[in-house]
Design a protein around this motif. Structure first.
Motif, PDB file in Angstrom:
ATOM      1  N   ALA A   1       0.831  -1.209   0.000  1.00  0.00           N
ATOM      2  CA  ALA A   1       0.000   0.000   0.000  1.00  0.00           C
ATOM      3  C   ALA A   1       0.869   1.264   0.000  1.00  0.00           C
ATOM      4  O   ALA A   1       0.623   2.204  -0.766  1.00  0.00           O
ATOM      5  CB  ALA A   1      -0.930  -0.019   1.221  1.00  0.00           C
ATOM      6  N   PHE A   2       1.895   1.288   0.857  1.00  0.00           N
ATOM      7  CA  PHE A   2       2.798   2.458   0.876  1.00  0.00           C
ATOM      8  C   PHE A   2       3.466   2.616  -0.490  1.00  0.00           C
ATOM      9  O   PHE A   2       3.595   3.732  -1.006  1.00  0.00           O
ATOM     10  CB  PHE A   2       3.866   2.290   1.970  1.00  0.00           C
ATOM     11  CG  PHE A   2       3.412   2.765   3.331  1.00  0.00           C
ATOM     12  CD1 PHE A   2       3.565   4.098   3.702  1.00  0.00           C
ATOM     13  CD2 PHE A   2       2.832   1.888   4.245  1.00  0.00           C
ATOM     14  CE1 PHE A   2       3.145   4.554   4.951  1.00  0.00           C
ATOM     15  CE2 PHE A   2       2.411   2.341   5.500  1.00  0.00           C
ATOM     16  CZ  PHE A   2       2.565   3.665   5.853  1.00  0.00           C
ATOM     17  N   ASP A   3       3.876   1.480  -1.049  1.00  0.00           N
ATOM     18  CA  ASP A   3       4.551   1.485  -2.344  1.00  0.00           C
ATOM     19  C   ASP A   3       3.634   2.068  -3.425  1.00  0.00           C
ATOM     20  O   ASP A   3       4.039   2.938  -4.203  1.00  0.00           O
ATOM     21  CB  ASP A   3       4.869   0.025  -2.674  1.00  0.00           C
ATOM     22  CG  ASP A   3       6.136  -0.072  -3.462  1.00  0.00           C
ATOM     23  OD1 ASP A   3       7.110   0.552  -3.017  1.00  0.00           O
ATOM     24  OD2 ASP A   3       6.110  -0.748  -4.515  1.00  0.00           O
ATOM     25  N   ALA A   4       2.386   1.593  -3.439  1.00  0.00           N
ATOM     26  CA  ALA A   4       1.431   2.049  -4.466  1.00  0.00           C
ATOM     27  C   ALA A   4       1.172   3.550  -4.325  1.00  0.00           C
ATOM     28  O   ALA A   4       1.124   4.281  -5.318  1.00  0.00           O
ATOM     29  CB  ALA A   4       0.121   1.265  -4.330  1.00  0.00           C
ATOM     30  N   VAL A   5       1.047   4.018  -3.087  1.00  0.00           N
ATOM     31  CA  VAL A   5       0.784   5.456  -2.881  1.00  0.00           C
ATOM     32  C   VAL A   5       1.968   6.271  -3.392  1.00  0.00           C
ATOM     33  O   VAL A   5       1.795   7.269  -4.109  1.00  0.00           O
ATOM     34  CB  VAL A   5       0.511   5.749  -1.384  1.00  0.00           C
ATOM     35  CG1 VAL A   5       0.521   7.245  -1.118  1.00  0.00           C
ATOM     36  CG2 VAL A   5      -0.819   5.145  -0.963  1.00  0.00           C
ATOM     37  N   LEU A   6       3.174   5.833  -3.057  1.00  0.00           N
ATOM     38  CA  LEU A   6       4.342   6.607  -3.486  1.00  0.00           C
ATOM     39  C   LEU A   6       4.535   6.544  -4.999  1.00  0.00           C
ATOM     40  O   LEU A   6       5.017   7.492  -5.620  1.00  0.00           O
ATOM     41  CB  LEU A   6       5.597   6.108  -2.770  1.00  0.00           C
ATOM     42  CG  LEU A   6       5.708   6.614  -1.331  1.00  0.00           C
ATOM     43  CD1 LEU A   6       6.876   5.960  -0.618  1.00  0.00           C
ATOM     44  CD2 LEU A   6       5.852   8.137  -1.277  1.00  0.00           C
ATOM     45  N   ARG A   7       4.118   5.443  -5.581  1.00  0.00           N
ATOM     46  CA  ARG A   7       4.230   5.311  -7.040  1.00  0.00           C
ATOM     47  C   ARG A   7       3.203   6.202  -7.733  1.00  0.00           C
ATOM     48  O   ARG A   7       3.497   6.888  -8.697  1.00  0.00           O
ATOM     49  CB  ARG A   7       4.003   3.841  -7.412  1.00  0.00           C
ATOM     50  CG  ARG A   7       4.818   3.371  -8.597  1.00  0.00           C
ATOM     51  CD  ARG A   7       4.666   1.878  -8.863  1.00  0.00           C
ATOM     52  NE  ARG A   7       3.352   1.341  -8.585  1.00  0.00           N
ATOM     53  CZ  ARG A   7       3.110   0.411  -7.658  1.00  0.00           C
ATOM     54  NH1 ARG A   7       4.100  -0.065  -6.928  1.00  0.00           N
ATOM     55  NH2 ARG A   7       1.884  -0.035  -7.465  1.00  0.00           N
ATOM     56  N   GLU A   8       1.976   6.206  -7.198  1.00  0.00           N
ATOM     57  CA  GLU A   8       0.869   6.822  -7.936  1.00  0.00           C
ATOM     58  C   GLU A   8       0.514   8.230  -7.460  1.00  0.00           C
ATOM     59  O   GLU A   8      -0.119   8.982  -8.191  1.00  0.00           O
ATOM     60  CB  GLU A   8      -0.383   5.924  -7.821  1.00  0.00           C
ATOM     61  CG  GLU A   8      -0.172   4.584  -8.507  1.00  0.00           C
ATOM     62  CD  GLU A   8      -1.260   3.570  -8.125  1.00  0.00           C
ATOM     63  OE1 GLU A   8      -2.317   4.005  -7.633  1.00  0.00           O
ATOM     64  OE2 GLU A   8      -1.013   2.362  -8.314  1.00  0.00           O
ATOM     65  N   ASP A   9       0.888   8.575  -6.215  1.00  0.00           N
ATOM     66  CA  ASP A   9       0.450   9.870  -5.688  1.00  0.00           C
ATOM     67  C   ASP A   9       1.511  10.473  -4.766  1.00  0.00           C
ATOM     68  O   ASP A   9       1.197  10.991  -3.689  1.00  0.00           O
ATOM     69  CB  ASP A   9      -0.880   9.672  -4.922  1.00  0.00           C
ATOM     70  CG  ASP A   9      -1.471  10.984  -4.418  1.00  0.00           C
ATOM     71  OD1 ASP A   9      -1.087  12.061  -4.938  1.00  0.00           O
ATOM     72  OD2 ASP A   9      -2.296  10.950  -3.483  1.00  0.00           O
TER      73      ASP A   9
END
Ligand code: PLP
Length: 398
Positions: A57-65
């Motif tokens: 989840a942290f990874d996805a947030v940093l990737r996308e937003d």
């Protein structure tokens, strides 16, 4: 240590706010050692943290937003998290929308901010006896005086509540209380709402544990009952997800929420925006309910292991609560024995707990102790209770 020119102790003394050193804290400083079985903290089981899901989840947030997550954010919180909390609360029977939710840096910050907006020096704060020590700490910073309310096995004796002009609020943990593990019954909750309404007494309901129920029927939160719309409700992700993430919230009547937001601006501007987004993402990509079911199954086993070990190993005359959920069992020693003396013996046998006096505002609790059962696996729990029983066996009555 660096030598300093100023006498810092004198400087701190001048502020008149030096916190008292605590004998209990000194004794408990050993709990970090791996050979000590600690029943002292209020810690979840670290092996059950959903680390992989949170990493994703942290990874996805940093990737996308990354731009949003790493930027300053709004003080009341990230809108999608406020919506998520409102939805979670709807399932607990609390009708509210995102506008009513203020995200805080753990529920501990919510208690601190509520103290700032509702209480002032010299005012009275009514508390359960025993009560959550972190709330006592947060509220004592406001220089209030605490009044311990009488209670019985159903919770606070609502009919005995008194309010004077200087009474700021009533603070309660009605479900799986920390430290006693007790839960206020439905009838008592209704009575409490009616009495506090008659008295014009603001109620702060702190509810970190209600999702952690191991048996019995859920009891609605005060805030969810008819007449509960004036209750200030405090919650957290600490016990169902992770305390390290530091996400909590307040749901309060609009004038209170507005003041809480202003106080929060002065405290920390806003809660960690990356963590807020990661929790929203985690709950979208994972099933929080099924994670809570996993916690319930593991913690039920641990609670049962502690209850069984207490029944088998503690001497006659010792009593304890049988909580239907939460994280704690409250033990009362046989007549004449003191928990603080037991702690010194227990530390020598490498087991730790928190003595009951820490949770009382009136010097009570000398024979009581709080045991946490969520942070150790069943076999370690049994060993810890055996060490405790051996320590008690050696203790002379006072
Ligand atoms: C009753 C109660 N309230 C509040 C807290 C603070 O939790 P957090 O700040 O992690 O949300 C705790 C933690 O143990 C608690 O037991």
């Amino acid at each position: 240590m660096v030598q300093t020119g100023l006498d810092w102790n004198a400087v701190l003394e001048r502020s008149g706010r030096a916190p008292r050193a605590s004998a209990i804290r000194d004794l408990l400083s050993v709990t970090e050692r791996p050979d000590v079985i600690s029943f002292a903290g209020g810690l979840p089981a670290p092996e059950l943290f959903p680390a992989a899901g949170l990493r994703a989840a942290f990874d996805a947030v940093l990737r996308e937003d990354a731009g949003g997550a790493l930027q300053y954010g709004p003080t009341p919180g990230h809108r999608p998290l406020r919506e998520l909390v409102a939805e979670l609360l709807g399932r607990r029977g609390i009708a509210c929308d995102a506008e009513d939710v203020v995200v805080t840096t753990g529920s501990q910050q919510a208690l601190d901010l509520l103290g700032r907006v509702l209480a002032g020096p010299g005012m009275e704060v009514l508390v359960e006896s025993p009560s959550y020590v972190g709330a006592l700490q947060a509220l004592s910073a406001r220089e209030v005086s605490f009044v311990a309310c009488p209670g019985d096995e159903h919770g606070l004796r609502a009919d005995l509540l008194r309010r004077s002009r200087g009474t700021a609020l009533l603070y309660t943990v009605p479900t799986f209380q920390n430290p006693s593990g007790g839960t206020m019954g439905l009838e008592r909750r209704r009575q409490l709402l009616s009495c506090t309404r008659d008295l014009g007494l603001p109620v702060v309901e702190d509810d970190p544990y209600s999702e952690l129920r191991y048996e019995g029927e859920p009891v609605p939160p005060l805030r969810g009952l008819p007449g509960g719309e004036d209750v200030v409700y405090v919650g957290t992700f600490s016990k169902v997800l992770s305390p390290g993430i530091r996400l909590g919230w307040v749901v309060a009547p609009r004038p209170v929420a507005t003041r809480v937001v202003l106080a929060k601006q002065g405290a920390d501007l806003h809660t960690d925006g990356l963590a807020q987004r990661a929790v929203v993402r985690f709950c979208r990509d994972n099933d929080l309910d099924s994670h809570v079911l996993t916690l319930r199954a593991a913690y039920r086993e641990r609670r049962d292991a502690m209850l069984a070990a207490l029944a088998e190993l503690m001497p006659a005359g010792t009593a304890w609560t049988r909580p239907e959920g939460g994280m704690f069992i409250w033990v009362t020693l046989p007549d004449g024995f003191e928990a603080l003396s037991l702690l010194a013996q227990a530390i020598e046998r490498r087991v730790a707990f928190v003595p009951g006096t820490a949770f009382h505002v009136d010097g009570g609790g000398t024979r009581s102790l709080r045991l946490n059962f969520t942070n150790s696996p069943p076999e370690r729990i049994r060993e810890g209770v055996a060490r405790l029983a051996a320590a008690l066996d050696r203790l002379e009555p006072a």
